[in-house]
Design an enzyme around this catalytic site. Structure first.
Site, short mmCIF file in Angstrom:
data_model
loop_
_atom_site.label_atom_id
_atom_site.label_comp_id
_atom_site.label_asym_id
_atom_site.label_seq_id
_atom_site.Cartn_x
_atom_site.Cartn_y
_atom_site.Cartn_z
N HIS A 77 -6.66 -6.28 -0.97
CA HIS A 77 -5.68 -5.26 -0.91
C HIS A 77 -4.57 -5.68 -0.14
O HIS A 77 -4.73 -6.02 0.94
CB HIS A 77 -6.12 -3.73 -0.43
N SER A 94 1.01 -1.28 -0.06
CA SER A 94 -0.04 0.04 -0.07
C SER A 94 0.94 1.40 0.16
O SER A 94 1.79 1.59 -0.81
CB SER A 94 -0.81 -0.01 1.14
N ASP A 97 -8.51 -4.07 -6.97
CA ASP A 97 -8.33 -3.36 -5.53
C ASP A 97 -8.79 -2.09 -5.76
O ASP A 97 -8.61 -1.11 -6.74
CB ASP A 97 -6.64 -3.30 -5.55
#
Length: 556
Positions: A505, A253, A476
């Site tokens: 994710h 991320s 995602d």
């Protein structure tokens, strides 16, 4: 948008439920936002668009890394507050608050480690160094990361690498930031309308201004130094403190943005890098535009969840079509607006709980069961899953403070609310699920007291960076797939592995054996597929009975 969960809690929930990948390795949150810039910054000499003359920050980073290499890290038993098992060692590394003044104020970052086991089954494995992990945020701690070593998906990697986690500046015990009383931050129940009126907008503007003032008041002049650029510089100091000539790194991320900035500033210091669920690093996307794209993508993922629930109508009774499931959700939302469940769960808490299902499909069975049970007169599962957890209030507020500081400092944001109002009102007509709540979370950046940077032009020249691995799920929402394509384009020699028709994710170390195979081959052997490769999606979750869901621990 930052993850609403704590890393350690996700680890515990994952172990109980039986799925570990995305829940363990991401702190959700790839937040996004802005285009224009106000002040530029000096980066690494020779990097694209960067002057050849070394900047004070560049020289300061080199000096801090040299000192760290000499000092090293004195690992020992972890403080009880870290809540880590005895198998994990902890230490600290000193970094300058301001790299332009490396002899000035120092802050200490907490670091955790489990040394390489040296054994994979019966085979003896050679140590390859340290694998440093960042779970994202901004504002998430990776201190828990060494705990993944015994898991089947990580045993081979743990045999060859010391697993190293750390808390970035501002997070946990690493010069912690706070902008608000944690009790006030987690106050519940609250409501957040999908299409707010002028009165509600005025209320949220006042709250955003107060939050920005709180950050400035609590941190003082230190506030401006909490940035992605400094996170990347800290990472190089950590590399040196670990005794690593070159860095092996995995970022998930927002951690991918730290990694991509590091690769741009220090390409010669990179050994191997895995970017899991990539933030779009285009300077025109950091961060305002990325947040708008994110809100749009969440609508698609919310539709995926509703489609799955409709397919399992026999289990949940929430509707045979996504539209009927939406009506079931809206009926609960309307009731909670007027009568919060257990006096704790209003429409805001409901939305936050279901947002997590848009991050991770692991949550789909639990959330569908909670909605179904509520409509059948049993609010207990919904209260368990959506009510704030007082024990996590301080950690959640700290994470949000770091998230806000980093993103607001990183780039310019619109400073006039009419721009926010225009963009989000238009988007909410197409993507109502998360648009305005995402905007409210980021609105303090419109009133930020510190000067903004110009976002770094992330890119590397051919041959300057060793081959790197980018992982992305095609659907995602937190970091839309376009971001992985953009990063792939900007990092010469990178390889992109896509999990097709999936939307979790953070996919490394999860249930997809194909994805994990690519990660292992790269980290252990340096092997990569062709320029792009794809994996079939991992299996969809299976429905849970109401009784089984009610027995599950409270997921954050």
């Amino acid at each position: 948008m930052r993850a609403p969960a704590t890393a350690a809690a996700r680890y515990r929930a994952a172990r109980t439920v039986g799925t570990i990948g995305s829940l363990v390795l991401t702190a959700l949150a790839a937040a996004p936002a802005s285009s224009a810039a106000t002040t530029s910054f000096p980066g690494a000499p020779g990097a694209p668009g960067v002057p050849a003359t070394p900047s004070p920050e560049t020289l300061g980073t080199a000096l801090a890394a040299q000192r760290a290499q000499t000092t090293g890290i004195d690992f020992g038993a972890c403080p009880q507050v870290e809540n880590l098992p005895p198998s994990v060692e902890c230490g600290t590394v000193a970094v300058p608050l301001d790299y332009a003044h490396p002899d000035g104020k120092q802050i200490r970052l907490t670091v955790s480690r489990v040394e390489a086991t040296g054994k994979s089954g019966r085979a003896v494995v050679s140590r390859q160094g340290a694998l440093v992990f960042n779970p994202g945020g901004p504002g998430a701690s990776g201190m828990y990361f060494p705990m993944v070593g015994p898991m089947p998906e990580w045993k081979r990697v743990a045999a060859a690498y010391d697993l190293v986690g750390y808390a970035p500046r501002g997070v946990g015990r690493s010069a912690p930031l706070s902008c608000q009383d944690p009790k006030q931050f987690t106050k519940a129940p609250t409501n957040s309308p999908t299409h707010p009126d002028a009165s509600y907008k005025a209320e949220r503007i006042a709250q955003a201004k107060a939050y920005a003032r709180g950050c400035a008041r609590n941190a003082g002049p230190d506030l401006r130094h909490y940035t992605t650029l400094n996170n990347a510089r800290d990472l190089d100091v950590l590399r040196a403190a670990l005794g690593e000539r070159k860095l092996t790194f995995m970022g998930a991320s927002y951690g991918t943005y730290i990694g991509s900035v590091y690769a741009t500033l220090f390409p010669g210091h990179v050994r191997r890098m895995v970017f899991d669920s990539a933030v779009n690093p285009d300077p025109d996307q950091i961060w305002y535009a990325n947040n708008l794209d994110q809100s749009f993508a969440f609508e698609r993922r919310w539709a995926d969840f509703r489609t799955w629930v409709a397919k399992h109508h026999k289990a949940y009774g929430l509707g045979t079509t996504p539209q009927e499931v939406q009506r079931s959700y809206e009926s609960v939302r309307a009731e909670l607006t007027h009568k919060p469940a257990g006096g704790k769960v209003g429409s805001s808490q409901l939305r936050a709980a279901f947002l997590r299902a848009a991050y991770y499909d692991d949550y789909w069975p639990m959330r569908a069961t909670a909605l179904s049970q509520y409509l059948k007169g049993n609010p207990k599962p919904l209260i368990q899953q959506a009510a704030p957890h007082p024990a996590a209030a301080a950690e959640d507020e700290n994470g949000n403070a770091v998230y806000t500081a980093v993103e607001c400092n990183d780039a310019a944001w619109p400073t006039d609310f009419p721009t926010w109002d225009r963009d989000n009102s238009a988007l909410a007509r197409l993507a109502p699920f998360e648009t305005w709540d995402n905007a409210w979370m980021n609105l303090p950046c419109a009133y930020w007291p510190e000067p903004r940077q110009r976002a770094l032009d992330v890119r590397t020249a051919p041959g300057a960076l060793p081959p790197t691995l980018i992982l992305a799920a095609e659907r995602d929402a937190a970091t839309p797939y376009e971001g992985a394509l953009e990063l792939h384009h900007r990092l010469a020699g990178s390889v992109l592995v896509t999990e097709k028709d999936a939307g979790t994710h953070g996919i490394a170390g999860g249930p997809n054996a194909c994805v994990n195979g690519h990660v292992e081959a790269y980290l252990l052997e340096g092997e990569l597929p062709a320029r792009r490769a794809s994996c079939a999606p991992h299996p969809e979750p299976k429905p849970l009975s109401g009784a089984r869901a009610a027995e599950l621990p409270k997921p954050l």
